[in-house]
Design an enzyme around this catalytic site. Structure first.
Site: not given
Length: 575
Positions: A148, A150, A183, A395-397, A400, A483
């Protein structure tokens, strides 16, 4: 169930919506249950007798012969439909199997998980029948590995910043793909890659030609596709990670997944599945950590006492068990929702990813602490788990970024609801406030022994909602730039979600009269006490003027360091 049933969206408006939490959706018939039991036995035997996680880690590769055996027992076809040679496991089955993977080897779990959770998941969810027939049989059998792609050098969590582009060729039959990806898990070994690129309109194309981020099926053998060497990483060493390069790659138009311009939506759908896979694997990891820690404290003697007799150790073991229970409860919630066909769970999957990865990190760190020097040694698998698990928060978002997503999305939903409520009252000539009316759903949904705990959670939800309204009134449209505040708001939302999952799971144990129900009740009650304390702290940080001064100080300190590219404080000796 519709979007209005979302727990995450509800708490931002002060409502605890429990419809999606109710008892586990057991969709397994006797045949499916038996298939799962057989597969679990096969995988336990494979990892215990064949798989060599330590050697894989040392060699920084997956040993070929064991991997071939893993493929033979169906390890790469769990999510593929039966008609294409897969096992077509639902999320509950898949979760239970991946738990075994996570127990033994997180690095290998990522290799196998990315292949099917996100690598070929786009084909399963959005592919045409022709695409599925062409690619899924080889992928399910493991003849080809999926990846995958992205992330790019300039686009990590910000997927909208993609620079890889595809332009329709003059023949109208191909897209010309150019760019590179960073990556990519399985990037150096994959035969089939789901690639996301920005389709650009040519000058001569009509203005109504579709463009935007689009998903493509790329074969590694396409001319112009290449990859870099395996990356050297802190952890996940046996898992191949490599850069991918696309140089004028001709991609047949029939290799578009879904529609042109719908790639961002497709990517989000796929990533939600990937986040679920992380949760499932960490259920197995943390369960094993609790077992290992328990075994050690029951046998290790210090100062003429077993370690388990020391209260400091008891606290560590108890908290590890509580966090495992919460991780498993959240995973149960996701299984229930996804197997029930619910797709609007972006906020819940984001919150679950934040909680599970950080709770697992806590458990691994504490397990090493409990084992002392033994836990630090390479002969003990736990130091490898720590190295492997660290990237899960990235990873996968990145966590933070996911916190900001949870807080900003939830606040937007709350603001919309407030506007609609105000308009409704104005149209009706009502002078009533927008105060929420009652909130007893959770209290009524849980078992009687847990109602006091549910009431505490409900009270925290109301305080949480008040904090949301305070931020909206104070900052308005500028809220997205706050934030420091959004992060703490997201922390509270995550804890509220975890506590609700734990309470409903423990309720199931009590209602079924499980032998472990008293223990689960104790886990749930204690977890809620600790969770409510964390929520109270984070909400207080949002409201307390002294904390706002501290946030301003953070900005100034960071600015000073950034301008100097170094520590600013003078060394005590002056040089």
């Amino acid at each position: 169930m519709n979007r209005d049933d979302s727990f995450a969206r509800g708490i931002f408006s002060g409502k605890v919506k429990t419809k999606r939490f109710h008892p586990y959706l057991d969709t397994l018939n006797d045949e499916a249950r038996e298939t799962l039991r057989i597969m679990l036995n096969n995988f336990e035997k494979y990892f215990a007798e064949v798989h060599d996680a330590k050697q894989n880690d040392t060699d920084e590769t997956t040993l070929e012969k064991p991997f071939a055996m893993f493929k033979e027992i169906g390890g790469l076809g769990l999510k593929a439909p039966e008609k294409y040679g897969g096992l077509e496991f639902n999320y509950a089955q898949f979760s239970r199997v991946v738990e075994v993977f996570g127990k033994y080897d997180l690095s290998f779990t990522i290799t196998a998980g990315v292949h099917q959770s996100i690598g070929y998941q786009g084909l399963v969810l959005f592919g045409t029948e022709e695409q599925k027939q062409k690619y899924l049989p080889d992928l399910a059998a493991g003849k080809k590995i999926a990846a995958f792609a992205l992330t790019e050098p300039t686009a990590g969590s910000d997927a909208a910043a993609l620079r890889t582009k595809a332009v329709l060729d003059n023949d109208g039959k191909h897209y010309i793909l150019n760019g590179n990806k960073l990556w990519t898990t399985n990037g150096g070994i994959a035969g089939i890659i789901t690639v996301f690129a920005r389709v650009e309109r040519r000058k001569e194309d009509p203005e109504d030609t579709a463009e935007g981020i689009t998903a493509f099926i790329i074969e590694k053998d396409f001319p112009g596709v290449s990859n870099g060497p395996p990356e050297k990483k802190m952890g996940l060493r046996s898992c191949n990670t490599a850069a991918l390069y696309f140089d004028n790659v001709k991609v047949p138009v029939e290799n578009v997944i879904g529609k042109v311009g719908e790639g961002f939506k497709i990517a989000l759908s796929i990533v939600n599945t990937g986040r679920f896979g992380i949760n499932a694997s960490l259920v197995g990891t943390t369960r094993e950590l609790v077992r290992r820690a328990s075994d050690h404290v029951n046998t290790r003697v210090q100062f003429n006492q077993k370690l388990i007799e020391f209260q400091a150790i008891q606290e560590k073991l108890a908290k590890m068990a509580m966090f495992h229970y919460a991780i498993e409860s959240i995973t149960l919630f996701l299984c229930n929702n996804m197997d029930g066909g619910i797709t609007d769970i972006q906020l819940e999957t984001a919150m679950s990813k934040i909680f599970t990865t950080e709770a697992a990190w806590y458990c691994i760190d504490e397990c090493i602490q409990v084992l002392g020097g033994n836990g630090y040694m390479r002969d003990n698998d736990i130091e490898r788990h720590l190295r492997d698990a660290r990237v899960f928060r990235i990873f996968e978002g990145a966590n933070d970024t996911l916190r900001l997503f949870v807080a900003s999305t939830g606040i937007q939903a709350a603001a919309k609801r407030m506007r609609e409520s105000q308009k409704s009252m104005k149209d009706c000539g009502s002078q009533e406030s927008d105060k929420e009316q009652g909130n007893s759903d959770l209290v009524e949904a849980v078992a009687t022994p847990l109602r006091d705990s549910a009431l505490k959670v409900t009270q925290r939800v109301e305080e949480f909602s008040s904090a949301v309204k305070l931020l909206l009134h104070k900052h308005g449209k500028d809220i997205g730039n706050q934030q420091f505040l959004l992060t703490r708001l997201a922390n509270s939302a995550v804890d509220l979600f975890a506590m609700t999952a734990v309470l409903t799971r423990a309720t199931g144990a009590i209602n079924k009269g499980l032998a472990s129900s008293n223990h689960e009740q104790l886990l749930a009650k204690t977890f809620v006490v600790e969770g409510c304390t964390r929520v109270k702290r984070d909400l207080q940080a949002i409201k307390d003027p002294e904390n706002l001064t501290t946030f301003a100080a953070f900005s100034q300190i960071a600015s000073d360091i950034s301008q100097n590219d170094a520590i600013v404080a003078t060394r005590p000796l002056g040089f």
